[in-house]
Design a protein around this motif. Structure first.
Motif, PDB file in Angstrom:
ATOM      1  N   THR A 115      77.506  51.504  44.272  1.00 23.91           N
ATOM      2  CA  THR A 115      76.323  52.037  44.959  1.00 23.91           C
ATOM      3  C   THR A 115      76.649  52.423  46.394  1.00 23.91           C
ATOM      4  O   THR A 115      76.261  53.508  46.864  1.00 23.91           O
ATOM      5  CB  THR A 115      75.170  51.008  44.937  1.00 23.91           C
ATOM      6  N   MET A 116      77.365  51.571  47.098  1.00 24.26           N
ATOM      7  CA  MET A 116      77.740  51.852  48.481  1.00 24.26           C
ATOM      8  C   MET A 116      78.652  53.069  48.560  1.00 24.26           C
ATOM      9  O   MET A 116      78.491  53.928  49.439  1.00 24.26           O
ATOM     10  CB  MET A 116      78.421  50.640  49.112  1.00 24.26           C
ATOM     11  N   ILE A 117      79.598  53.171  47.627  1.00 26.61           N
ATOM     12  CA  ILE A 117      80.531  54.303  47.627  1.00 26.61           C
ATOM     13  C   ILE A 117      79.784  55.612  47.384  1.00 26.61           C
ATOM     14  O   ILE A 117      79.957  56.595  48.113  1.00 26.61           O
ATOM     15  CB  ILE A 117      81.626  54.109  46.552  1.00 26.61           C
ATOM     16  N   PHE A 118      78.908  55.613  46.346  1.00 27.31           N
ATOM     17  CA  PHE A 118      78.177  56.836  46.005  1.00 27.31           C
ATOM     18  C   PHE A 118      77.200  57.228  47.101  1.00 27.31           C
ATOM     19  O   PHE A 118      77.024  58.410  47.390  1.00 27.31           O
ATOM     20  CB  PHE A 118      77.442  56.659  44.672  1.00 27.31           C
ATOM     21  N   LEU A 119      76.563  56.235  47.732  1.00 27.07           N
ATOM     22  CA  LEU A 119      75.632  56.546  48.818  1.00 27.07           C
ATOM     23  C   LEU A 119      76.370  57.157  50.009  1.00 27.07           C
ATOM     24  O   LEU A 119      75.868  58.098  50.641  1.00 27.07           O
ATOM     25  CB  LEU A 119      74.880  55.286  49.250  1.00 27.07           C
ATOM     26  N   CYS A 120      77.546  56.637  50.328  1.00 31.59           N
ATOM     27  CA  CYS A 120      78.336  57.181  51.437  1.00 31.59           C
ATOM     28  C   CYS A 120      78.792  58.609  51.139  1.00 31.59           C
ATOM     29  O   CYS A 120      78.718  59.493  52.008  1.00 31.59           O
ATOM     30  CB  CYS A 120      79.552  56.288  51.704  1.00 31.59           C
ATOM     31  N   ILE A 121      79.258  58.832  49.899  1.00 33.74           N
ATOM     32  CA  ILE A 121      79.691  60.178  49.501  1.00 33.74           C
ATOM     33  C   ILE A 121      78.516  61.153  49.550  1.00 33.74           C
ATOM     34  O   ILE A 121      78.625  62.266  50.078  1.00 33.74           O
ATOM     35  CB  ILE A 121      80.314  60.152  48.097  1.00 33.74           C
ATOM     36  N   ASN A 122      77.381  60.723  48.993  1.00 33.19           N
ATOM     37  CA  ASN A 122      76.193  61.585  48.991  1.00 33.19           C
ATOM     38  C   ASN A 122      75.731  61.904  50.405  1.00 33.19           C
ATOM     39  O   ASN A 122      75.336  63.034  50.704  1.00 33.19           O
ATOM     40  CB  ASN A 122      75.064  60.922  48.207  1.00 33.19           C
ATOM     41  N   LEU A 123      75.763  60.900  51.288  1.00 27.38           N
ATOM     42  CA  LEU A 123      75.363  61.111  52.673  1.00 27.38           C
ATOM     43  C   LEU A 123      76.267  62.131  53.351  1.00 27.38           C
ATOM     44  O   LEU A 123      75.790  63.015  54.084  1.00 27.38           O
ATOM     45  CB  LEU A 123      75.396  59.787  53.436  1.00 27.38           C
ATOM     46  N   LEU A 124      77.559  62.046  53.080  1.00 27.70           N
ATOM     47  CA  LEU A 124      78.520  62.990  53.663  1.00 27.70           C
ATOM     48  C   LEU A 124      78.260  64.406  53.157  1.00 27.70           C
ATOM     49  O   LEU A 124      78.291  65.378  53.935  1.00 27.70           O
ATOM     50  CB  LEU A 124      79.945  62.556  53.306  1.00 27.70           C
ATOM     51  N   LEU A 125      77.975  64.531  51.865  1.00 30.22           N
ATOM     52  CA  LEU A 125      77.697  65.842  51.277  1.00 30.22           C
ATOM     53  C   LEU A 125      76.373  66.412  51.793  1.00 30.22           C
ATOM     54  O   LEU A 125      76.257  67.621  52.048  1.00 30.22           O
ATOM     55  CB  LEU A 125      77.661  65.734  49.754  1.00 30.22           C
ATOM     56  N   ILE A 126      75.366  65.559  51.942  1.00 26.33           N
ATOM     57  CA  ILE A 126      74.070  66.007  52.472  1.00 26.33           C
ATOM     58  C   ILE A 126      74.231  66.505  53.911  1.00 26.33           C
ATOM     59  O   ILE A 126      73.670  67.548  54.294  1.00 26.33           O
ATOM     60  CB  ILE A 126      73.036  64.857  52.404  1.00 26.33           C
ATOM     61  N   MET A 127      74.992  65.778  54.718  1.00 22.31           N
ATOM     62  CA  MET A 127      75.245  66.195  56.100  1.00 22.31           C
ATOM     63  C   MET A 127      75.980  67.535  56.125  1.00 22.31           C
ATOM     64  O   MET A 127      75.678  68.395  56.962  1.00 22.31           O
ATOM     65  CB  MET A 127      76.059  65.126  56.831  1.00 22.31           C
ATOM     66  N   THR A 128      76.933  67.727  55.217  1.00 23.12           N
ATOM     67  CA  THR A 128      77.665  68.993  55.134  1.00 23.12           C
ATOM     68  C   THR A 128      76.730  70.138  54.794  1.00 23.12           C
ATOM     69  O   THR A 128      76.820  71.230  55.369  1.00 23.12           O
ATOM     70  CB  THR A 128      78.776  68.897  54.071  1.00 23.12           C
TER      71      THR A 128
END
Length: 299
Positions: free
Chosen positions: A26-39
């Motif tokens: 969950t932490m890994i996917f949330l971090c990845i998603n946050l990075l993609l959303i910011m991009t």
């Protein structure tokens, strides 16, 4: 007696192992998603393209779903009871966004179908304004199961029930067998419609791919792969809708918990890693923007 204690201890350790794995993923996917959303929000060029807007919707939907479902998982795992009214507040967006992601995948599949099979009309049909309307339609269609589930629940529950302290799980919203059957019927209809759209899009794009040549053939082949990945992701997303019904048939308490954790890891968390893969890594434009966001320079 010792064997029973050992068995209980083994089940307990297995459940804790599942919980730890769930928290890490969950932490890994949330971090990845946050990075993609910011991009996505940093690059204005993505704001006018339908497929990137829909991709951002799936990222936001998955992130909210991951966060809220993880809270529910922790509460259930530690046997923490909460007021039913509070559970409803948490569960409404969970039920809604469980359906938003697969419906958005269908919209993304149709966007690829229009881009490849109707390229001259793509700009018109997939404009920014129409995409916003599409997002509203997605949420409207996705709200149908949650409206049915909670309306039947509100009609059956007494006022005193909302003040009770219970484990926040899907089971508390069904008092009668007909409620489960109605919910199953709605999900079955949704699944059937989604699979028909996926198959239709794949066949149409396949025909164009066979007839195309050169750059058009490469575009069609990439579109076919995208539709296949969407289909696989959709199967996982739709399978999670059936998990509560599968779990309801299990009578053994320890087996029930193990199956629930397995379903959560396989059908809730696993599909969440495919969205970043399909558009975050396979899409050259988005991948280049992602590398710039991370400060990675071309060698």
């Amino acid at each position: 007696m010792a064997a029973n204690n050992s068995l209980v201890s083994g089940d307990f350790l297995l459940q804790k192992k599942y919980l730890i794995i769930a928290q890490v993923l969950t932490m890994i996917f949330l971090c990845i998603n946050l990075l993609l959303i910011m991009t996505f929000f940093k690059k204005r060029c993505f704001h006018g393209t339908a497929r990137y807007i829909l991709f951002a919707v799936t990222l936001l939907s998955d992130s909210l779903l991951l966060f809220l479902s993880d809270i529910m998982l922790i509460l259930v795992n530690h046997n923490i009871t909460i007021h039913v009214w509070l559970c409803i507040i948490i569960s409404v967006p969970v039920v809604l966004y469980t359906t938003v992601t697969p419906v958005t995948l269908i919209a993304m599949t149709l966007e690829r179908y229009v881009a490849i099979c109707m390229p001259l009309r793509h700009g018109e049909l997939c404009s920014t304004r129409r995409t916003v309307y599409c997002i509203l339609i997605i949420h409207g269609l996705s709200s149908v199961p949650s409206i049915v589930i909670f309306c039947t629940f509100f009609a059956s529950a007494s006022l005193s029930f909302y003040k009770q302290h219970l484990l926040c799980a899907a089971e508390i919203f069904s008092f009668n067998t007909w409620q489960n059957r109605l919910r199953t019927a709605i999900y079955q209809i949704q699944c059937l419609i989604m699979f028909i759209i996926i198959v239709f899009s794949y066949i149409k794009i396949l025909k164009v791919a066979k007839a195309a040549s050169g750059e058009g053939k490469n575009l069609s082949a990439k579109g076919l792969k995208t539709v296949v990945l969407h289909g696989f992701q959709l199967i996982l997303c739709l399978t999670q809708l059936w998990c509560p019904f599968i779990e309801a048939t299990i009578t053994d308490a320890d087996l029930f918990e193990n199956v629930r954790y397995f379903n959560y890891l396989m059908f809730y968390l696993a599909p969440k890693c495919l969205s970043p893969l399909i558009y975050g890594l396979r899409d050259e434009s988005f991948f280049n923007a992602l590398k710039k966001s991370c400060g990675i320079k071309e060698i």
